[in-house]
Design an enzyme around this catalytic site. Structure first.
Site, PDB file in Angstrom:
ATOM      1  N   ARG A 132      41.381  33.689  49.753  1.00  0.00           N
ATOM      2  CA  ARG A 132      40.897  34.625  50.774  1.00  0.00           C
ATOM      3  C   ARG A 132      39.376  34.541  50.801  1.00  0.00           C
ATOM      4  NH1 ARG A 132      41.885  40.055  49.085  1.00  0.00           N
ATOM      5  NH2 ARG A 132      39.643  40.244  48.755  1.00  0.00           N
ATOM      6  N   GLU A 152      32.342  36.670  49.553  1.00  0.00           N
ATOM      7  CA  GLU A 152      32.842  35.957  48.382  1.00  0.00           C
ATOM      8  C   GLU A 152      34.074  35.169  48.776  1.00  0.00           C
ATOM      9  OE1 GLU A 152      33.916  38.678  45.308  1.00  0.00           O
ATOM     10  OE2 GLU A 152      35.376  39.758  46.527  1.00  0.00           O
ATOM     11  N   ASN A 154      37.801  34.151  47.142  1.00  0.00           N
ATOM     12  CA  ASN A 154      38.751  34.533  46.097  1.00  0.00           C
ATOM     13  C   ASN A 154      39.766  33.418  45.874  1.00  0.00           C
ATOM     14  OD1 ASN A 154      38.159  37.692  45.870  1.00  0.00           O
ATOM     15  ND2 ASN A 154      38.160  37.139  48.033  1.00  0.00           N
ATOM     16  N   SER A 159      44.528  39.781  47.068  1.00  0.00           N
ATOM     17  CA  SER A 159      45.538  40.809  47.342  1.00  0.00           C
ATOM     18  C   SER A 159      45.543  41.284  48.793  1.00  0.00           C
ATOM     19  CB  SER A 159      45.308  42.004  46.423  1.00  0.00           C
ATOM     20  OG  SER A 159      44.005  42.522  46.611  1.00  0.00           O
ATOM     21  N   LYS A 334      31.515  33.284  40.778  1.00  0.00           N
ATOM     22  CA  LYS A 334      30.379  33.580  41.670  1.00  0.00           C
ATOM     23  C   LYS A 334      29.283  32.532  41.527  1.00  0.00           C
ATOM     24  CE  LYS A 334      32.151  37.491  43.131  1.00  0.00           C
ATOM     25  NZ  LYS A 334      33.413  37.415  42.394  1.00  0.00           N
ATOM     26  N   LYS A 403      25.714  40.416  41.305  1.00  0.00           N
ATOM     27  CA  LYS A 403      27.147  40.216  41.089  1.00  0.00           C
ATOM     28  C   LYS A 403      27.407  39.446  39.799  1.00  0.00           C
ATOM     29  CE  LYS A 403      28.775  40.214  45.883  1.00  0.00           C
ATOM     30  NZ  LYS A 403      29.659  39.507  46.832  1.00  0.00           N
ATOM     31  N   GLU A 407      36.325  39.220  39.406  1.00  0.00           N
ATOM     32  CA  GLU A 407      37.111  39.577  40.576  1.00  0.00           C
ATOM     33  C   GLU A 407      37.575  41.023  40.420  1.00  0.00           C
ATOM     34  OE1 GLU A 407      37.260  37.549  43.007  1.00  0.00           O
ATOM     35  OE2 GLU A 407      36.588  35.735  42.020  1.00  0.00           O
ATOM     36  N   GLY A 408      38.048  41.595  41.540  1.00  0.00           N
ATOM     37  CA  GLY A 408      38.722  42.880  41.447  1.00  0.00           C
ATOM     38  C   GLY A 408      37.954  44.068  41.978  1.00  0.00           C
ATOM     39  N   ARG A 489      39.242  45.240  55.608  1.00  0.00           N
ATOM     40  CA  ARG A 489      39.020  46.400  54.740  1.00  0.00           C
ATOM     41  C   ARG A 489      37.810  47.156  55.254  1.00  0.00           C
ATOM     42  NH1 ARG A 489      38.556  43.797  48.945  1.00  0.00           N
ATOM     43  NH2 ARG A 489      37.497  42.245  50.237  1.00  0.00           N
TER      44      ARG A 489
END
Length: 513
Positions: A132, A152, A154, A159, A334, A403, A407-408, A489
């Site tokens: 993603r 970013e 992923n 998710s 990253k 950063k 992740e998350g 989002r």
């Protein structure tokens, strides 16, 4: 960017109540849900974990520039190919890891898993990526056209694919059923909602890898797809939608807590090293795992003891197709994004050319570079030393986010908080972070339903474009490469973080403008 009249429309108290009633009932009926946080329902009030609640969601789809949406979709396959190529480039990843070994134990441990399997010899040559790429709209001034800039990329546990298509379906239903009856009604023809096939497309990627495995292997046991998950998992329904999609195609899919890998799986003592899953409910039933889909294992918190690392090694050395492999997970660090996006001088070749076929350089490099925002290292290089000056400057730091290699969500440090945060760390640890220029999105208004309450005001939207990619790690052949739907989002414009499961963001869908 804004429609000619106020959007979303102001709602009366009665309209808000009616709309919330529709949203809550539709969401529960269609699985647009999460397990409730303890702030909403105390553990002792739900000791058996039977309750579910509407995922945080916007009352209306948010306006999003059509050109930016199409830009994100158009480069999805190029990004898939890029990160597949990075995952195949062990020497490049070795250089990335070596910069972080002394300051990031998690990255170091992942690399050790790779080295151990490499020494033994990888059993499986195919790798699956469910990716993603996340973007925000950037508009430096009202006079300039909006474009997207990458937040970013992923490569593990990307998710919300299961809930995103349901959110689009919710807003499409509301456009048919509720919006047109508001005092300041919105006709269905005014709500341009693009199709979103994230659930079906991500499941199709898993299904394709499953098919590649079963066609190549003569399995001793029935093959299956294994979801490795966290326990407990609030975002379970997002994952279940993908599982149900597989099962509708007669593909067995099972959930296994990451902490139980050693207890519930074994590696066959054969040259192929098949991964065997022992069904907890029936110890005599054994499945051969064709694909392992990681929805856990992306952060240090999942590796609380040595057995967790042994479990990860067991998966990696097996013949199952990994989604992702350790190398693919490392490709999502990253630091990789920073190396790709750090501005180069006119005399230097773009690092992208290392990973993109020469025949595609001119078009693909430009399309990818157009999505980069300025990202800098915090190491001892000239660029890193200059970035340190910016990060420690009380004024200049206000245009940046710091950063880590994680992740998350919920891990970043923003603006004025950067200097004191860095000063709290040993300077030797600074190089494990990247400094990223903050993207400036145009103003958008919306309302968010979160835990029964409505939040109203300015919002910031983040577009995620899913992609699936299956490749041969040895021959470097791309076997399948598909764009796989989208995620939007949305968070309040006063919030720095955007994770839905972490409690910052909300599910949304695109209204093209």
């Amino acid at each position: 960017m804004a429609p000619s009249r106020a959007y979303p429309p102001d709602l009366t108290e009665a309209e808000t109540g009616s709309l919330l009633s529709t949203i809550k009932d539709w969401s529960v009926a269609h699985g647009l849900t999460v397990r409730p946080p303890v702030s909403l329902v105390a553990a002792e009030a739900d000791p058996h974990g039977v309750l579910a609640t509407t995922v945080p969601v916007t009352l209306f789809p948010s306006p999003f520039p059509r050109s930016c949406f199409e830009q994100g979709k158009s480069i999805s396959k190029a990004y898939n190919s890029l990160y597949a190529a990075i995952a195949q480039d062990e020497e490049f990843l070795k250089g990335i890891v070596q910069e972080l070994l002394e300051v990031d134990d998690f990255i170091a441990e992942l690399w050790q898993v790779h080295l151990k399997v490499k020494e033994e010899g990888y059993a499986q040559k195919l790798s699956l990526g469910i990716f993603r790429s996340d973007y925000m709209v950037h508009q430096s001034s009202p006079e300039n056209l909006p474009t997207i800039k990458q937040v970013e990329f992923n490569t593990i546990a990307a998710s919300f694919g299961g809930l995103s298509s349901q959110t689009s379906n919710l807003h499409r239903y509301l456009a048919q059923s509720d919006y047109k009856y508001l005092e300041n009604g919105i006709q269905q023809s005014e709500v341009d909602l693009p199709q979103n096939t994230s659930t079906q497309s991500i499941a199709a990627g898993l299904r394709f890898a499953y098919g590649a495995y079963t066609e190549a292997e003569k399995t001793t046991y029935d093959p299956c797809v294994l979801f490795l998950v966290q326990s407990p998992e609030r975002n379970i329904f997002d994952q279940r939608h993908l599982e149900y999609e597989l099962r509708e195609k007669n593909i067995p899919a099972f959930r296994l807590p990451f902490s139980e890998v050693l207890a519930r799986t074994s590696v066959a003592d054969t040259p192929k090293r098949q991964l065997l899953y022992h069904l907890p409910s029936n110890s005599s039933k054994i499945f051969e795992v064709a694909v392992v889909y990681f929805r856990a294992g992306y952060g240090p918190e999942d590796y609380s003891n040595e057995s967790a690392w042994k479990g990860r090694l067991q998966i990696e050395r097996s013949n199952a197709i990994k989604c992702p492999s350790v190398l693919t997970q490392l490709a999502g660090a990253k630091k990789v994004q920073q190396v790709l996006a750090t501005p180069t001088s006119a005399s230097e070749s773009a690092i992208l050319q290392r990973f993109i076929k020469p025949s595609a350089v001119a078009s693909e490099v430009k399309s990818l570079e157009d999505t980069f925002t300025n990202i800098y290292p915090l190491d001892d290089s000239p660029a890193g030393l200059e970035a340190r000056k910016i990060a420690l400057d009380e004024e200049k730091c206000k245009g940046y986010v710091l950063k880590p290699q994680r992740e998350g969500g919920g891990n970043n440090t923003y603006r004025s908080a950067i200097p004191p945060f860095l000063k709290s760390l040993p300077e030797s640890h600074w190089k494990s972070y990247i400094l990223m220029e903050i993207i400036s999105p145009p103003p958008v208004q919306n309302m968010i339903l979160r835990n029964g309450n409505v939040e109203k005001g300015g919002v910031i939207c983040e577009l995620g474009i899913y992609g699936t990619c299956l490749w041969n790690q040895d021959t470097k052949e791309i076997i399948s490469n598909e764009e796989a739907g989208y995620l939007l989002r949305t968070k309040g414009d006063q919030s720095e973080e955007g994770g839905v499961a972490a409690g910052f963001g909300s599910m949304d869908s695109v209204r093209l403008v």
